[in-house]
Design an enzyme around this catalytic site. Structure first.
Site, short mmCIF file in Angstrom:
data_model
loop_
_atom_site.label_atom_id
_atom_site.label_comp_id
_atom_site.label_asym_id
_atom_site.label_seq_id
_atom_site.Cartn_x
_atom_site.Cartn_y
_atom_site.Cartn_z
N ALA A 125 0.82 -1.21 0.00
CA ALA A 125 0.00 0.00 0.00
C ALA A 125 0.85 1.26 0.00
O ALA A 125 0.43 2.29 -0.52
CB ALA A 125 -0.94 -0.01 1.21
N THR A 126 2.06 1.20 0.56
CA THR A 126 2.93 2.38 0.56
C THR A 126 3.27 2.77 -0.88
O THR A 126 3.17 3.95 -1.25
CB THR A 126 4.21 2.11 1.36
OG1 THR A 126 3.88 1.97 2.75
CG2 THR A 126 5.21 3.24 1.20
N ASN B 148 -5.67 3.95 10.59
CA ASN B 148 -4.94 2.81 11.12
C ASN B 148 -4.67 2.88 12.62
O ASN B 148 -4.32 1.88 13.24
CB ASN B 148 -3.60 2.65 10.37
CG ASN B 148 -2.81 3.93 10.35
OD1 ASN B 148 -3.27 4.96 9.85
ND2 ASN B 148 -1.60 3.89 10.87
N GLN C 219 -6.57 -0.66 5.62
CA GLN C 219 -7.20 -1.21 6.82
C GLN C 219 -8.67 -1.55 6.61
O GLN C 219 -9.33 -2.00 7.55
CB GLN C 219 -7.09 -0.20 7.97
CG GLN C 219 -5.68 0.12 8.41
CD GLN C 219 -5.05 -0.98 9.25
OE1 GLN C 219 -5.71 -1.94 9.65
NE2 GLN C 219 -3.76 -0.86 9.54
N SER D 196 -3.56 -3.39 0.49
CA SER D 196 -2.44 -4.12 1.06
C SER D 196 -2.84 -5.56 1.33
O SER D 196 -3.94 -5.82 1.82
CB SER D 196 -2.00 -3.46 2.38
OG SER D 196 -1.08 -4.28 3.08
N ALA D 197 -1.93 -6.50 1.05
CA ALA D 197 -2.21 -7.91 1.34
C ALA D 197 -2.02 -8.23 2.81
O ALA D 197 -2.81 -8.96 3.40
CB ALA D 197 -1.31 -8.81 0.49
N HIS D 198 -0.97 -7.68 3.42
CA HIS D 198 -0.60 -8.16 4.77
C HIS D 198 -1.48 -7.61 5.88
O HIS D 198 -1.35 -8.00 7.03
CB HIS D 198 0.88 -7.88 5.05
CG HIS D 198 1.20 -6.48 5.49
ND1 HIS D 198 1.37 -6.15 6.81
CD2 HIS D 198 1.41 -5.35 4.79
CE1 HIS D 198 1.67 -4.87 6.90
NE2 HIS D 198 1.70 -4.37 5.69
N THR E 21 9.20 -7.56 -12.65
CA THR E 21 8.71 -8.94 -12.69
C THR E 21 7.74 -9.18 -11.54
O THR E 21 8.03 -8.88 -10.38
CB THR E 21 9.89 -9.93 -12.59
OG1 THR E 21 10.77 -9.71 -13.68
CG2 THR E 21 9.39 -11.37 -12.60
N CYS F 185 4.71 1.99 11.42
CA CYS F 185 5.65 2.78 10.61
C CYS F 185 6.23 3.94 11.40
O CYS F 185 7.15 4.61 10.95
CB CYS F 185 4.96 3.31 9.36
SG CYS F 185 4.32 2.00 8.30
#
Length: 393
Positions: A81-82, A161, A189, A209-211, A249, A334
């Site tokens: 996301a960053t 967040n 979020q 974001s995935a995480h 890639t 962060c």
């Protein structure tokens, strides 16, 4: 000699910082790593292994798109996301500078937006910084007062967040569009926690974001609406991947994991959130017994999985040290190296003393009743111990 046993892991209540990868997601990721699996470069279109890897990437693209009501062609893979925030703000402002040089955002956005906006200021762009209300929300009227004829982009997050505050995306997007500006939201979020539909909510750009959603770290996406007015200039060059917006890639295993994680969030959102709401209520009820508590998270317009709390008469760093068996944070991961209180809490008007006494607790799919009860016992003991010396004086 007996084999030494590892100490028990702390109770994890820091899901807003990152979520564990769901085992079902990890199993999907494992299909795309080793020599006897689909490890090929998805951009290699001269053989079947490359085609199969590309199919996995495109399936994940559709899974992510379906989660937010988008077209798969509107999903651009990023490293997180960053990067998506950087691409949305910098890429859009640079590509559309002839339309105007003015950006509107808020002072409590994630650092990925705040720092990007500051970098744009150094390039000659002008930024208006909105200050939210005490609940962390930006109202449409407040946004309207900041908009100008040369406003090109508005960037306001879906779910904060640190506080868990939910903004009204549709109302904010409509307000931005009335002045001819595009609307971006950081929804890192938000996936699985609030309803997301980019068409219904009229969002032009959305960072994902995935995480934060039980997927792997190191992968994310930017939704870019397919419209002639929504143009994004690439920040990473070399190969023209992702329709020229983001070269590099593609990490098939991470992308497949993100797709599976988002599909699961869509399927389990209702039951997950209902259970987490019960856990949050149990936690807040237990905190009442500690006393001297100020809940910074909003009572309304908030997600239940994030609870930000100030403990009167206690320094949050000292409390963290006393809670070694509990994984929580003083705010955004962060920004956790800073000894300053959270800029988000200060930004919504929290007194500095209470901001210094605040911790963020966040719950998730694998949080249990036992975790909550054990955490409350630890907090009660730690807070009582830290307040005792002050009471003695």
């Amino acid at each position: 000699m007996p084999t030494p046993t590892a100490p028990p892991l702390p109770v994890y209540l820091d899901y807003a910082a990152t979520t564990p990868v769901d085992e079902r997601v990890a199993r999907v990721m494992q299909r795309y790593l080793t020599v006897d699996q689909l490890f090929a470069n998805p951009a290699s279109r001269s053989h079947m292994l490359g085609w199969q890897a590309e199919q996995a990437v495109e399936q994940a693209r559709r899974q992510v798109a379906d989660t937010i009501g988008a077209d798969p062609r509107e999903i651009v893979w990023t490293s997180g996301a960053t990067e998506a925030d950087n691409l949305a703000l910098t890429g859009f402002m640079r590509a559309n500078r002839e339309r105007g040089m003015h950006l509107v955002t808020s002072i409590i956005e994630h650092k990925a937006v705040v720092d990007t906006a500051k970098a744009l200021e150094s390039e000659g762009f002008e930024v208006t910084w909105l200050t939210p209300g005490r609940d962390g929300r930006i109202s449409p009227a407040q946004l309207e007062s900041a908009l100008r004829d040369d406003t090109t982009l508005v960037s306001l997050m879906a779910v904060n967040n640190e506080l868990g505050t939910v903004n009204d995306l549709k109302a904010l997007a409509d307000t931005a569009h009335a002045f001819g500006a595009a609307f971006h939201t950081d929804a890192a979020q938000a996936v699985g926690r609030i309803a997301l539909d980019v068409a219904a909510q009229q969002v032009d750009l959305m960072s994902l974001s995935a995480h934060k959603a039980y997927g792997p770290k190191g992968v994310g996406a930017l939704y870019v609406k397919r419209h002639p007015d929504i143009r994004v200039e690439a920040l990473i060059h070399g190969g023209g991947h992702e329709r020229g917006m983001r070269s590099g890639t593609l990490p098939t295993h991470q992308i497949a994991g993100m797709g599976e994680a988002f599909a699961m969030m869509g399927e389990h959102s209702g039951p997950d959130q209902a259970r987490i709401a019960e856990l949050s209520a149990r936690f807040l009820a237990g905190l009442d017994e500690v006393g001297g508590i100020h809940v910074n998270s909003p009572a309304e317009h908030g997600v239940p999985n994030i609870v930000n709390v100030a403990f009167e008469g206690v320094d949050s760093e000292a409390l963290l040290m006393a809670l070694r068996d509990l994984a929580v944070s003083t705010g955004s991961a962060c920004n956790s190296a800073s000894v300053e209180p959270s800029y988000v809490l200060l930004g919504v008007g929290t007194p500095r003393e209470l901001a210094h006494a605040s911790l963020r607790f966040s719950f998730g799919r694998f949080t249990t009743d036992h975790d909550i009860d054990h955490a409350l016992d630890l907090i009660h003991h730690a807070v009582s111990g830290l307040r005792a010396p002050a009471a003695a004086h």
